[in-house]
Write a protein that holds these residues in place. Sequence first.
Motif, PDB file in Angstrom:
ATOM      1  N   LEU A  84     133.422 144.034 -11.757  1.00  0.00           N
ATOM      2  CA  LEU A  84     133.153 145.291 -12.466  1.00  0.00           C
ATOM      3  C   LEU A  84     131.945 145.068 -13.369  1.00  0.00           C
ATOM      4  O   LEU A  84     131.928 144.135 -14.179  1.00  0.00           O
ATOM      5  N   ALA A 142     135.302 151.820 -12.700  1.00  0.00           N
ATOM      6  CA  ALA A 142     136.570 151.081 -12.673  1.00  0.00           C
ATOM      7  C   ALA A 142     137.453 151.494 -11.496  1.00  0.00           C
ATOM      8  O   ALA A 142     138.067 150.645 -10.838  1.00  0.00           O
ATOM      9  N   ALA A 143     137.520 152.803 -11.188  1.00  0.00           N
ATOM     10  CA  ALA A 143     138.387 153.272 -10.099  1.00  0.00           C
ATOM     11  C   ALA A 143     137.898 152.761  -8.744  1.00  0.00           C
ATOM     12  O   ALA A 143     138.687 152.285  -7.920  1.00  0.00           O
ATOM     13  N   TYR A 198     135.982 150.167  -8.298  1.00  0.00           N
ATOM     14  CA  TYR A 198     136.127 148.705  -8.343  1.00  0.00           C
ATOM     15  C   TYR A 198     137.524 148.293  -7.890  1.00  0.00           C
ATOM     16  O   TYR A 198     137.686 147.400  -7.058  1.00  0.00           O
ATOM     17  N   GLU A 199     138.544 148.971  -8.406  1.00  0.00           N
ATOM     18  CA  GLU A 199     139.929 148.627  -8.039  1.00  0.00           C
ATOM     19  C   GLU A 199     140.188 148.899  -6.562  1.00  0.00           C
ATOM     20  O   GLU A 199     140.860 148.120  -5.877  1.00  0.00           O
ATOM     21  N   GLN A 200     139.641 150.015  -6.065  1.00  0.00           N
ATOM     22  CA  GLN A 200     139.806 150.382  -4.659  1.00  0.00           C
ATOM     23  C   GLN A 200     139.166 149.329  -3.740  1.00  0.00           C
ATOM     24  O   GLN A 200     139.793 148.876  -2.774  1.00  0.00           O
ATOM     25  N   ARG A 211     138.284 146.186  -4.590  1.00  0.00           N
ATOM     26  CA  ARG A 211     138.938 144.886  -4.796  1.00  0.00           C
ATOM     27  C   ARG A 211     140.223 144.790  -3.974  1.00  0.00           C
ATOM     28  O   ARG A 211     140.479 143.766  -3.321  1.00  0.00           O
ATOM     29  N   ASP A 212     141.037 145.868  -3.990  1.00  0.00           N
ATOM     30  CA  ASP A 212     142.293 145.860  -3.225  1.00  0.00           C
ATOM     31  C   ASP A 212     142.025 145.773  -1.733  1.00  0.00           C
ATOM     32  O   ASP A 212     142.754 145.099  -0.998  1.00  0.00           O
TER      33      ASP A 212
END
Length: 428
Positions: A261, A238-239, A241-243, A245-246
Amino acid sequence: KGRPVGRYLMAVHVQPAATQIAVLEGRSLIEHYVSRPADEVTQIHGNIYLGKVQNVLPGMEAAFVDIGTPKNAVLYRGDTRHDPEDLDQKGGDLRIEQILKARQTILCQVTKNPIGAKGARLTQEISLPGRFVVLVPNSTTYGISKRLPDNERKRLRQILDKVKPQGHGLIVRTAAEGINADELQEDVARLAGQWDQIEALAAKSQAPTLLYRDPDLSIRVIREEFNQDYRQVVIDDAAVYEQVRDYVRSISPALVERVELYDPTAHGGLPIYEQHHVHEQLHKALDRKVWLPSGGSLIIERTEALTVIDVNTGKNVGSKSLEETVFRNNLEAAEESARQLRLRDIGGIIVIDFIDMEIRANRETVIATFRQALSRDKTRTQVFDISELGLVEMTRKRIGEGLIESLSEGCPTCEGRGMIFDKALIGD
């Protein structure tokens, strides 16, 4: 709306000990990357340092530079850059001892990771890669990727003339195809700001110091690879993925929906690498023998000096003539050899022993097929024609460790030689 269409898929598998990234074309694994948390020592390609020259070796036309890693890095004469105003001696063909002195502080960038007993390789021509352009600070370098069509190169050159920052060089990347002036300007401005920060940090730091670290592996591969040809990037953490994606949202908002994800429960509990059959293909990529579709095979042997690929007909007995059988087998070997070089990330000198062909046109077709297959590989290669012995000599740029090195360590018993000696005959 439907699912995005694309040839490639990227699977990112995150573990505490390492992050792995697999690139698949269809269902075939074509590239694999490994990054470990301790890679501030071994995976430093692209990092920028304020280094201190330890000693200059005129006989090697090189200098050893302390950049804060266990082994000193090496800077060759051809990779030095200097301002003539800063030197006591003038002239265009200066020797390295006239350019660099021991204990001198220099700004430098790693172009090749340390491998085995060799330290990292450095250059003083710094380059900062962005999504669409590469900024070359304090340089007159000016270029556009040769992979782009002529009309696109012409369009981008007109934009480049307007956005080129004063005193810096620019190289436009293949990913810039089709982008507008605002997107290019934004990329250039971000890189120029990054360079200003690096210069400011260098001015107040003491050597040896790390001034700039290339982003995490996942961001780095996305920056270099991700485009419209990718139907999906799936990440099982998840971490990360967010990095990712941003980051994608900041550089290519239209592609952000392709970053997903990975949820094992939606795939019968299968881990990401099992779902996409990556582990199975990795095991095959670590084997020295590779089977060809018609029953022939490749044997891939690595040595200290070079890598040798031996082509065999094996079970391929053909149906028409020996020349036709050998020719078809060599065509398959040419395609597969190019794929294996990319997948295994084999660098340095490579020799391929194709089976002898009597007809010159067949030899030329095989080498043309091989070069065409290599054109899909972004790593720089140089290939020479087939010799009278049926050998092809080539080089492939080596940046870091290959696939086998990234997934293994030397055997402590035989030290990687693969033999146990008979002590009854040779003594202890």
